[in-house]
Scaffold this motif. Structure first.
Motif, short mmCIF file in Angstrom:
data_model
loop_
_atom_site.label_atom_id
_atom_site.label_comp_id
_atom_site.label_asym_id
_atom_site.label_seq_id
_atom_site.Cartn_x
_atom_site.Cartn_y
_atom_site.Cartn_z
N ILE A 212 0.93 -1.35 -0.26
CA ILE A 212 0.08 0.09 -0.02
C ILE A 212 0.86 1.23 -0.03
CG2 ILE A 212 -1.65 1.33 1.31
CD1 ILE A 212 -1.65 -2.49 1.57
N GLN A 213 0.66 2.16 -0.94
CA GLN A 213 1.84 3.20 -1.40
C GLN A 213 1.01 4.51 -0.86
OE1 GLN A 213 2.96 2.41 -5.21
NE2 GLN A 213 4.92 1.29 -4.39
N ASN A 214 0.08 4.54 0.06
CA ASN A 214 -0.53 5.57 0.45
C ASN A 214 0.01 6.01 1.66
OD1 ASN A 214 -3.21 4.16 -1.12
ND2 ASN A 214 -2.95 6.17 -1.79
N GLY A 215 -0.64 7.19 2.53
CA GLY A 215 -0.20 7.66 3.57
C GLY A 215 0.31 9.07 3.84
N ASN A 216 0.88 9.28 4.98
CA ASN A 216 1.44 10.77 5.33
C ASN A 216 2.25 10.42 6.49
OD1 ASN A 216 1.28 13.57 6.61
ND2 ASN A 216 1.09 13.61 4.34
N PRO A 217 3.38 11.13 6.43
CA PRO A 217 4.43 11.31 7.59
C PRO A 217 3.79 11.52 8.94
CG PRO A 217 5.48 11.97 5.71
CD PRO A 217 4.12 11.85 5.34
N GLN A 218 2.68 12.31 8.62
CA GLN A 218 2.37 12.86 10.05
C GLN A 218 1.69 11.86 11.01
OE1 GLN A 218 0.81 17.25 9.67
NE2 GLN A 218 0.33 16.36 7.71
N GLY B 81 -8.43 -3.00 4.21
CA GLY B 81 -8.63 -2.24 5.53
C GLY B 81 -7.18 -1.33 5.96
N THR B 82 -6.10 -1.89 5.54
CA THR B 82 -4.92 -1.27 5.88
C THR B 82 -4.87 0.02 4.87
OG1 THR B 82 -3.88 -3.35 6.07
CG2 THR B 82 -2.43 -1.48 5.76
N ALA B 83 -5.53 0.00 3.78
CA ALA B 83 -5.28 1.00 2.78
C ALA B 83 -6.32 2.31 3.11
CB ALA B 83 -5.54 0.67 1.47
N LEU B 84 -7.12 1.76 3.89
CA LEU B 84 -8.23 2.79 4.33
C LEU B 84 -7.79 3.85 4.98
CD1 LEU B 84 -11.38 0.59 5.31
CD2 LEU B 84 -11.34 2.06 3.33
N LEU B 85 -7.06 3.52 6.17
CA LEU B 85 -6.46 4.59 7.20
C LEU B 85 -5.29 5.33 6.38
CD1 LEU B 85 -6.22 5.98 9.83
CD2 LEU B 85 -4.55 4.44 10.47
N SER B 86 -4.57 4.74 5.33
CA SER B 86 -3.56 5.49 4.84
C SER B 86 -4.08 6.58 3.52
CB SER B 86 -2.77 4.33 3.78
OG SER B 86 -1.87 3.58 4.81
N VAL B 87 -5.37 5.95 2.85
CA VAL B 87 -5.82 6.82 2.21
C VAL B 87 -6.46 8.07 2.73
CG1 VAL B 87 -7.98 7.15 0.62
CG2 VAL B 87 -6.33 5.21 0.18
N ALA B 88 -7.11 7.85 3.98
CA ALA B 88 -7.57 9.01 4.95
C ALA B 88 -6.51 9.90 5.34
CB ALA B 88 -8.35 8.45 6.19
N GLY B 89 -5.44 9.20 5.43
CA GLY B 89 -4.21 10.16 5.76
C GLY B 89 -3.99 11.42 4.69
N GLU B 90 -3.61 10.43 3.53
CA GLU B 90 -3.37 11.35 2.39
C GLU B 90 -4.29 12.42 2.05
OE1 GLU B 90 -2.51 9.89 -2.25
OE2 GLU B 90 -1.50 8.67 -0.56
N ILE B 91 -5.44 12.10 2.18
CA ILE B 91 -6.64 13.24 1.84
C ILE B 91 -6.53 14.14 2.91
CG2 ILE B 91 -8.98 13.64 1.72
CD1 ILE B 91 -9.33 10.66 0.55
N ALA B 92 -6.32 13.88 4.24
CA ALA B 92 -6.52 14.96 5.27
C ALA B 92 -5.09 15.87 5.06
CB ALA B 92 -6.44 14.12 6.33
N ALA B 93 -3.95 15.34 4.65
CA ALA B 93 -2.61 16.03 4.68
C ALA B 93 -3.07 17.20 3.57
CB ALA B 93 -1.62 15.12 4.09
N GLN B 94 -3.77 17.04 2.76
CA GLN B 94 -4.13 17.97 1.50
C GLN B 94 -4.42 19.30 2.34
OE1 GLN B 94 -6.84 16.47 -1.35
NE2 GLN B 94 -5.37 14.85 -2.27
N GLU B 95 -5.30 19.37 3.19
CA GLU B 95 -5.66 20.18 3.96
C GLU B 95 -4.63 20.89 5.10
OE1 GLU B 95 -9.79 21.90 6.36
OE2 GLU B 95 -9.53 20.03 5.55
N TYR B 96 -4.14 19.86 5.84
CA TYR B 96 -3.10 20.23 6.79
C TYR B 96 -2.00 19.57 6.79
CZ TYR B 96 -7.50 21.56 9.27
OH TYR B 96 -8.85 22.02 9.53
N SER C 153 -3.94 19.05 13.74
CA SER C 153 -5.32 19.37 12.71
C SER C 153 -5.42 18.25 11.87
CB SER C 153 -4.91 20.41 12.00
OG SER C 153 -5.11 21.63 13.12
N PHE C 154 -4.00 17.74 11.52
CA PHE C 154 -4.22 16.53 10.58
C PHE C 154 -4.93 15.22 11.05
CE2 PHE C 154 -1.86 12.44 9.85
CZ PHE C 154 -2.10 12.20 8.53
N PHE C 155 -4.53 14.93 12.50
CA PHE C 155 -5.18 13.78 13.12
C PHE C 155 -6.69 13.97 13.17
CE2 PHE C 155 -4.80 10.74 16.60
CZ PHE C 155 -4.43 9.61 15.91
#
Length: 261
Positions: free
Chosen positions: A177-183, A214-229, A235-237
């Motif tokens: 899974i190549q999604n996610g965000n360092p935050q 299921g693993t990708a769900l959280l990573s994708v959510a993080g990638e989308i959230a990081a666009q705003e924060y 705030s990202f969390f």
């Protein structure tokens, strides 16, 4: 993959959790927002009753006191009787003798469906040397996919290594899974949240593909959230939780980068 967010929310699986004392609210919220129904418990006397109404069990080994571990063992055995998946987070295994002992006792007493950890934790389970001990994985050389496969074959469980890229394997097939965000790394409890979401996925549809989904769900959510924060970890969390609640299959498929090796 046949699992969908719509199917998760229609099924609304009940996920029983023995949570780390640091993160129960985060775990419960993540399960709830993606479409499951969380139950948190600490009293081993409830194991039979609560497992009887649940569709998956998530065990976090971050709390090592004897009463917490009684809940782990008793609920794990009851889950096996009911034939519902057991997801285990071997928090900081290798950092202390008691954590090693607890994981050994659990693996000898309970059939585990999935184990989710960082590379350091999974390498310890696979008996492969790694630099870091604790909840944070260090940098070291080595083939992470090979380590994940070794751990899967040794334990008979699906293995999920979370990190910059998530690895999911049964010892043979592998998903990256190549999604996610360092935050995520700066927010305590992200891994525990992932444990709960994996429990939701496996309770809805039990196979390796669902584990990867299921693993990708959280990573994708993080990638989308990081666009705003992009540089505001708190705030990202919060935005991750909002995104999980709003995520639909069309958006997920747009962002998901799940590669089968």
């Amino acid at each position: 993959m046949t699992l969908t967010i719509e199917k998760i929310r229609t099924t609304n699986p009940i996920i029983l959790n023995v949570a780390n004392m640091v993160t129960p609210q985060h775990v419960a919220d993540a399960i709830n927002f993606i479409g499951g129904s969380p139950i948190m418990f600490t009293d081993p006397r409830e194991a039979g009753d609560l497992t009887g109404i649940s569709n998956a069990l998530v065990l976090n080994l971050g709390s090592t006191n004897p009463e917490a571990f009684k809940s782990v063992i008793s609920s794990g055995r009851e889950a096996n009787k009911k034939d519902i998946p057991v997801v285990v987070d071997p928090v900081a295994i290798g950092a202390s003798k008691i954590r090693d002992t607890n994981f050994k006792l659990l693996s000898e007493s309970v059939k585990i469906a999935a184990i989710r950890g960082n590379i350091s934790e999974i390498a310890h389970i696979a008996d492969v040397a790694w630099a870091s001990k604790g909840i944070d994985a260090g940098q070291d050389s080595g083939d992470k996919i090979a380590i994940a496969k070794t751990a899967a074959i040794k334990t008979g469980a699906f293995i999920i290594i979370s990190g910059e890229q998530d690895i999911v394997t049964d010892g043979h097939s592998v998903f990256i899974i190549q999604n996610g965000n360092p935050q995520f790394a700066t927010n305590v409890g992200a891994g525990d949240m992932l444990d709960g979401i994996i429990g939701v996925a496996l309770a809805t549809e039990f196979n390796l593909e669902s584990c990867a989904f299921g693993t990708a769900l959280l990573s994708v959510a993080g990638e989308i959230a990081a666009q705003e924060y992009p540089n505001q970890p708190y705030s990202f969390f919060n935005a991750v939780f909002d995104t999980l609640a709003q995520l639909d299959d069309t958006t997920f498929q747009k962002y998901a980068k799940i590669i089968q090796e």
